[in-house]
Scaffold this motif. Structure first.
Motif, PDB file in Angstrom:
ATOM      1  N   SER A   8       0.858  -1.203   0.000  1.00 41.30           N
ATOM      2  CA  SER A   8       0.000   0.000   0.000  1.00 41.30           C
ATOM      3  C   SER A   8       0.878   1.232   0.000  1.00 41.30           C
ATOM      4  N   ALA A  10       0.967   5.745  -0.766  1.00 41.87           N
ATOM      5  CA  ALA A  10       0.185   6.975  -0.804  1.00 41.87           C
ATOM      6  C   ALA A  10       0.880   8.038  -1.633  1.00 41.87           C
ATOM      7  N   GLN A  48      -6.127  -0.064   3.173  1.00 45.47           N
ATOM      8  CA  GLN A  48      -6.326   1.293   3.679  1.00 45.47           C
ATOM      9  C   GLN A  48      -5.706   1.460   5.074  1.00 45.47           C
ATOM     10  N   ASP A  65      -8.979  10.210   4.718  1.00 39.57           N
ATOM     11  CA  ASP A  65      -9.740   9.929   3.495  1.00 39.57           C
ATOM     12  C   ASP A  65      -8.873   9.528   2.298  1.00 39.57           C
ATOM     13  N   PRO A  66      -8.018   8.507   2.438  1.00 41.75           N
ATOM     14  CA  PRO A  66      -7.255   8.064   1.266  1.00 41.75           C
ATOM     15  C   PRO A  66      -8.198   7.516   0.197  1.00 41.75           C
ATOM     16  N   VAL A  67      -7.979   7.923  -1.045  1.00 45.85           N
ATOM     17  CA  VAL A  67      -8.826   7.511  -2.164  1.00 45.85           C
ATOM     18  C   VAL A  67      -8.028   6.552  -3.048  1.00 45.85           C
ATOM     19  N   ARG A  68      -8.541   5.340  -3.203  1.00 46.67           N
ATOM     20  CA  ARG A  68      -7.853   4.327  -4.000  1.00 46.67           C
ATOM     21  C   ARG A  68      -7.944   4.673  -5.481  1.00 46.67           C
ATOM     22  N   HIS A  81      -1.530  -1.347  -4.051  1.00 50.92           N
ATOM     23  CA  HIS A  81      -2.720  -0.596  -3.646  1.00 50.92           C
ATOM     24  C   HIS A  81      -2.274   0.861  -3.502  1.00 50.92           C
ATOM     25  N   THR A  82      -2.713   1.708  -4.423  1.00 47.40           N
ATOM     26  CA  THR A  82      -2.262   3.098  -4.445  1.00 47.40           C
ATOM     27  C   THR A  82      -3.410   4.012  -4.066  1.00 47.40           C
ATOM     28  N   PHE A  83      -3.094   4.967  -3.200  1.00 50.78           N
ATOM     29  CA  PHE A  83      -4.089   5.913  -2.694  1.00 50.78           C
ATOM     30  C   PHE A  83      -3.610   7.343  -2.918  1.00 50.78           C
ATOM     31  N   VAL A  85      -3.914  11.081  -1.401  1.00 50.06           N
ATOM     32  CA  VAL A  85      -4.209  11.704  -0.121  1.00 50.06           C
ATOM     33  C   VAL A  85      -4.019  13.212  -0.266  1.00 50.06           C
TER      34      VAL A  85
END
Length: 131
Positions: A8, A10, A48, A65-68, A81-83, A85
């Protein structure tokens, strides 16, 4: 077939810039290159949760509120899995000097000049980020 390694990461975005960390030259995997903040998803975590933990451990910020976002990397052993932020508490610092030797804010247009951990996916991913 072996299970893919769950990672994961960010993309912290502020004023049209993205925060990248420089992986120490002594790292066994992806040494001496720039990458997004993040790491392994631990047993019992969901992606997450992992990205929240990694941001706190590596750069000392509590993300909100990280958004994928979709991302494919060329390393078939990884499931990334990239978010994105855009809100967090605290100011990013290098809280994991054993892993990174620098962190900086970059414009997406500057990425072509950098040695990146995932050069085929990171520039295209970041070109569409919020400003």
């Amino acid at each position: 077939m072996a299970a893919r390694i769950q990672i994961s990461v960010a993309a912290l975005v502020r004023d049209g810039l993205v925060l990248l960390v420089h992986r120490s030259p002594s790292r066994l995997v992806y040494p001496d290159c720039w990458d997004l903040v993040g790491g392994h998803v631990e047993p019992g975590e969901v992606p997450q949760q992992a990205v929240r933990r990694e941001c706190l451990e590596e750069i000392g910020v509590d993300i909100h509120d990280p958004v994928r976002i979709p991302r494919v990397v060329s390393d078939s052993a990884l499931e990334m899995h990239t978010f994105v932020v855009t809100r967090w508490d605290g100011e990013p610092v290098n809280a994991a000097p054993e892993e990174h030797d620098d962190l900086r804010w970059f414009r997406p247009s500057e990425l072509a000049e950098l040695k990146l951990a995932h050069p085929t996916s990171l520039p295209s991913l970041l070109s569409g980020l919020p400003r």
